[in-house]
Design a protein around this motif. Sequence first.
Motif, PDB file in Angstrom:
ATOM      1  N   ASP A 230       0.831  -1.208   0.000  1.00 15.03           N
ATOM      2  CA  ASP A 230       0.000   0.000   0.000  1.00 15.03           C
ATOM      3  C   ASP A 230       0.868   1.262   0.000  1.00 15.03           C
ATOM      4  O   ASP A 230       0.562   2.253  -0.678  1.00 15.03           O
ATOM      5  CB  ASP A 230      -0.904   0.026   1.236  1.00 15.03           C
ATOM      6  N   TRP A 231       1.917   1.234   0.787  1.00  8.90           N
ATOM      7  CA  TRP A 231       2.822   2.394   0.906  1.00  8.90           C
ATOM      8  C   TRP A 231       3.374   2.778  -0.463  1.00  8.90           C
ATOM      9  O   TRP A 231       3.377   3.945  -0.851  1.00  8.90           O
ATOM     10  CB  TRP A 231       3.945   2.046   1.870  1.00  8.90           C
ATOM     11  N   SER A 232       3.806   1.771  -1.236  1.00 10.60           N
ATOM     12  CA  SER A 232       4.339   2.052  -2.575  1.00 10.60           C
ATOM     13  C   SER A 232       3.239   2.503  -3.520  1.00 10.60           C
ATOM     14  O   SER A 232       3.431   3.424  -4.324  1.00 10.60           O
ATOM     15  CB  SER A 232       5.017   0.803  -3.147  1.00 10.60           C
ATOM     16  N   TRP A 233       2.083   1.847  -3.448  1.00 12.22           N
ATOM     17  CA  TRP A 233       0.966   2.191  -4.332  1.00 12.22           C
ATOM     18  C   TRP A 233       0.520   3.632  -4.133  1.00 12.22           C
ATOM     19  O   TRP A 233       0.243   4.359  -5.094  1.00 12.22           O
ATOM     20  CB  TRP A 233      -0.193   1.226  -4.063  1.00 12.22           C
ATOM     21  N   ASP A 234       0.479   4.073  -2.896  1.00 11.35           N
ATOM     22  CA  ASP A 234      -0.003   5.421  -2.607  1.00 11.35           C
ATOM     23  C   ASP A 234       0.926   6.499  -3.135  1.00 11.35           C
ATOM     24  O   ASP A 234       0.536   7.667  -3.249  1.00 11.35           O
ATOM     25  CB  ASP A 234      -0.193   5.607  -1.096  1.00 11.35           C
ATOM     26  N   LEU A 235       2.168   6.139  -3.470  1.00  7.70           N
ATOM     27  CA  LEU A 235       3.125   7.106  -3.990  1.00  7.70           C
ATOM     28  C   LEU A 235       3.056   7.240  -5.512  1.00  7.70           C
ATOM     29  O   LEU A 235       3.769   8.053  -6.084  1.00  7.70           O
ATOM     30  CB  LEU A 235       4.547   6.704  -3.588  1.00  7.70           C
ATOM     31  N   LEU A 236       2.203   6.420  -6.172  1.00  9.85           N
ATOM     32  CA  LEU A 236       2.116   6.437  -7.625  1.00  9.85           C
ATOM     33  C   LEU A 236       1.060   7.421  -8.095  1.00  9.85           C
ATOM     34  O   LEU A 236       0.074   7.680  -7.409  1.00  9.85           O
ATOM     35  CB  LEU A 236       1.766   5.040  -8.149  1.00  9.85           C
ATOM     36  N   ASP A 237       1.254   7.952  -9.312  1.00  9.97           N
ATOM     37  CA  ASP A 237       0.201   8.771  -9.897  1.00  9.97           C
ATOM     38  C   ASP A 237      -0.758   7.880 -10.680  1.00  9.97           C
ATOM     39  O   ASP A 237      -0.586   6.665 -10.768  1.00  9.97           O
ATOM     40  CB  ASP A 237       0.794   9.889 -10.765  1.00  9.97           C
ATOM     41  N   THR A 238      -1.769   8.466 -11.275  1.00 12.99           N
ATOM     42  CA  THR A 238      -2.836   7.717 -11.922  1.00 12.99           C
ATOM     43  C   THR A 238      -2.301   6.830 -13.045  1.00 12.99           C
ATOM     44  O   THR A 238      -2.671   5.657 -13.159  1.00 12.99           O
ATOM     45  CB  THR A 238      -3.894   8.683 -12.484  1.00 12.99           C
ATOM     46  N   ALA A 239      -1.448   7.386 -13.893  1.00 11.08           N
ATOM     47  CA  ALA A 239      -0.938   6.621 -15.032  1.00 11.08           C
ATOM     48  C   ALA A 239      -0.049   5.479 -14.569  1.00 11.08           C
ATOM     49  O   ALA A 239      -0.102   4.365 -15.121  1.00 11.08           O
ATOM     50  CB  ALA A 239      -0.177   7.542 -15.983  1.00 11.08           C
ATOM     51  N   GLU A 240       0.783   5.735 -13.569  1.00 11.49           N
ATOM     52  CA  GLU A 240       1.641   4.668 -13.057  1.00 11.49           C
ATOM     53  C   GLU A 240       0.804   3.528 -12.479  1.00 11.49           C
ATOM     54  O   GLU A 240       1.113   2.353 -12.672  1.00 11.49           O
ATOM     55  CB  GLU A 240       2.586   5.230 -11.995  1.00 11.49           C
TER      56      GLU A 240
END
Length: 841
Positions: A230-240
């Motif tokens: 979750d920690w990594s996912w929350d750092l991504l933007d929409t396209a990523e």
Amino acid sequence: MTLTGPGGAGKTRLSQEAGEAVADAVPDGVWLAELAPVDDPDDVPEAVLTALGARETVLRGAGAEELRAAAERKADDPMVRLTEHCGPRRMLLVLDNCEHVIDAAARLAEHLLAQCPGLTVLATSREPLGVPGELVRPVEPLPEPFALRLLADRGAAARPGFRTDDDPRAAAEICQRLDGLPLAIELAAARLRMLTPRQIADRLDDRFRLLTSGARTVLPRQQTLRAVVDWSWDLLDTAERAVLRRLSVFAGGCDLAAAEAVCGGRAAGGPADAGRSDAMEDGAAPRPEGAPPEAVFVDPRDVPDLLGSLVDKSLVVAAPAAHGDVMRYRLLETVSEYAAERLDEAGERDAAERAHLTHFREFARVTDPELRGHGQRAAIAAFEAEYENLRTALRRAVAARDEQEGLCLVLSLAWFWMIRDVRVEARNWSRDVMALGPDPFAPPVAPAAPLYARCTDTPPPLSGELLQEARRGVHLIQLSCMDMDPAAWQTPEAGRKLGAIRDTYRPGLPQTCWSPGSFWFFAVLMTGEVAQLRHLIDETVATCRELGLTWELAGALQQRANILANRTDWAGDATRDADEALEICTRLGDAWGTAEALSSRGEAYERRGEYRRAADDFQAAIPYAMELGAKAQVSLLTARLGAVLVEAGDAERGEALLWRVVEDNGSRLNGALPAARLFLVSLLGRTGRTHEAREQLALLRQEFKVFGFAVFEGFVVGSQAWLDTLDGHHEQALGHAREAVEKAAEPLSQMVAPQLLAVHLGTMARALASYDAGRAAHAARLLAVADGHLPPGHVPVAQEREIRAAAERAARAALGDADYAAAYAAGDGLTWQEAVAAAGW
């Protein structure tokens, strides 16, 4: 230096160990700045300054009194205070967990390194900082031995007495499926308090629910496996996020072209991204609850950059392909499972899986022709690199009952399966795709019309006669694997179907020149139409020449060479056909075909008794097969080489090669193993080692039960009868010989080895004369019938010569020369059935 890696890889622990290791080289200390609690990037300098001034964060080095004095002088700017403090010192600063404030951490590191010559920065992050002079050191997941050691250590702490050796397979599976990530392994070890290793391994498909027992003292994002990702996912933007979740539909990774095809474009968005912070960052208002999904569009041209960003963030693993000069991208299993959940939440699964299926159907369709020329090696490597994706595409086509996609995939993969000798795959996938559509051979059956285009020349959908031919094709692929399930082809219904296949085609049709149409040959053979085979293959050769089908002509010539080598009673020159096939395959750059052509010529020489020339051809064929990594073909060629060397008088070398094939292949499913065992049985029996011969025969029988190599069954029973005669078990030999004679009379056996009927009649004659001297006259008549069934021009091998000679000696010994001659003459004109019946067996 920046230590990068996925969450839970052990970056923080490694940074601390590294700091301890170099402490003596930095007189002003090793200092740890933990950035995980920092929410605002603007607070990064202050957080570092606080860390440098807090005694409890000092790992090694001086106290903080002078820092406080500096703070009083420069209270307005923490960056200035940091620079002033670090400038004159030789120290190591550890910036831990930078990924969520990556830009601020990078600016701080770049500034301090430029202004403070004695400062070294060691950062941990899920992506590089991207500052000048940075060395990036990926922290890879643990290799299996170390992962197992960690599981053993943590497992013993959770459950005293635990040892990975108690269930090594389950322990290895846990470590492998958790990608060797230390945190995940530790979380799994904590579950050993209530579950066995096997129970844990069996539940890893639901790993995020299972692995939730982290230590209470660690950061919240490290207490459960889901929190880590979750920690990594929350750092991504929409396209990523869109690219990452779509990557989860791949199996075994992908190259850039596949990622662009599958991850680019538009798919239905869903609740996974509704109202999230990234949407607001892009200037969009949160989507109202219950609103229809929005479209998430990723420009395919942006996929390389987005993929690179995900690699930098340690969510995608990039590595050079095993063959070629391209990179491949894959997800760790834990990340893949997480991304798959997000794909479902976003409502994109159907669209992503359809894009995946379309891409790999086209990949197979356009790569298949490359298997037939100079691009063969590269095409095989490409198929192998994408094989898990191709299997996944097939599985999805079958699950969706998409007949058109399934037909195209099976027909495009059929020749690769042939070269690689993965006939189990060919049998199973053709069976599954057959079930998606109507049976093209069900009555009433219409004759096939001439087709000058292959069913895979264009993408689906197909219609009309092309669709009907595609359906026939998967049934013919199934037919080509019939020896793997012989019982299924011995029913009345199977007999009807074989007759329908035989009657659907006629010699000279274009589609019977290439596979799978060329497998029509088997139906003609199995329905007893052996006399038609010569006309069939002659017409195929002629049609290939007429239509300019060069590669197909080589295959037809090889097939005719094999037939002529076995049927010495038919006019024709097997070596001439093999020579022409060899020239074509060499010119086209088809290494597999070259090996097959050399093998065909070697077999022709072998049947003529020219064993040294045969050995030269088999030996020459092996490097071509090795070049392609065609292990089954190499093994079969080696077995054939060993057999002809034995016949040529080089028994020691020949036997060594046969044993090598047996030992190297173990229980692999290919024709080399039974062939090598049969050759060994012959050699061992002839050299007085009947006990060893029986051991090999017993292993062969076990393999038949599992794999069903029906074409060898007559050889096995006949060998059993022969060994019985050698050991003096003549009554037992008679029963086995009768069974072997009946199998040798079947059409397939007559095509493959027409001499076997005579050989088994000879074994029966020897057993009969030795068992009951009163029946020696019947034995002599059997020999006469046997001699009458030998194909003209057939050159017997050593075992066949010995069987014939031993039978005659036994009969003459019982009858005398005159009575033997009279009894032998009485057998002239009898059928084998009459001779066997008269003998009472």
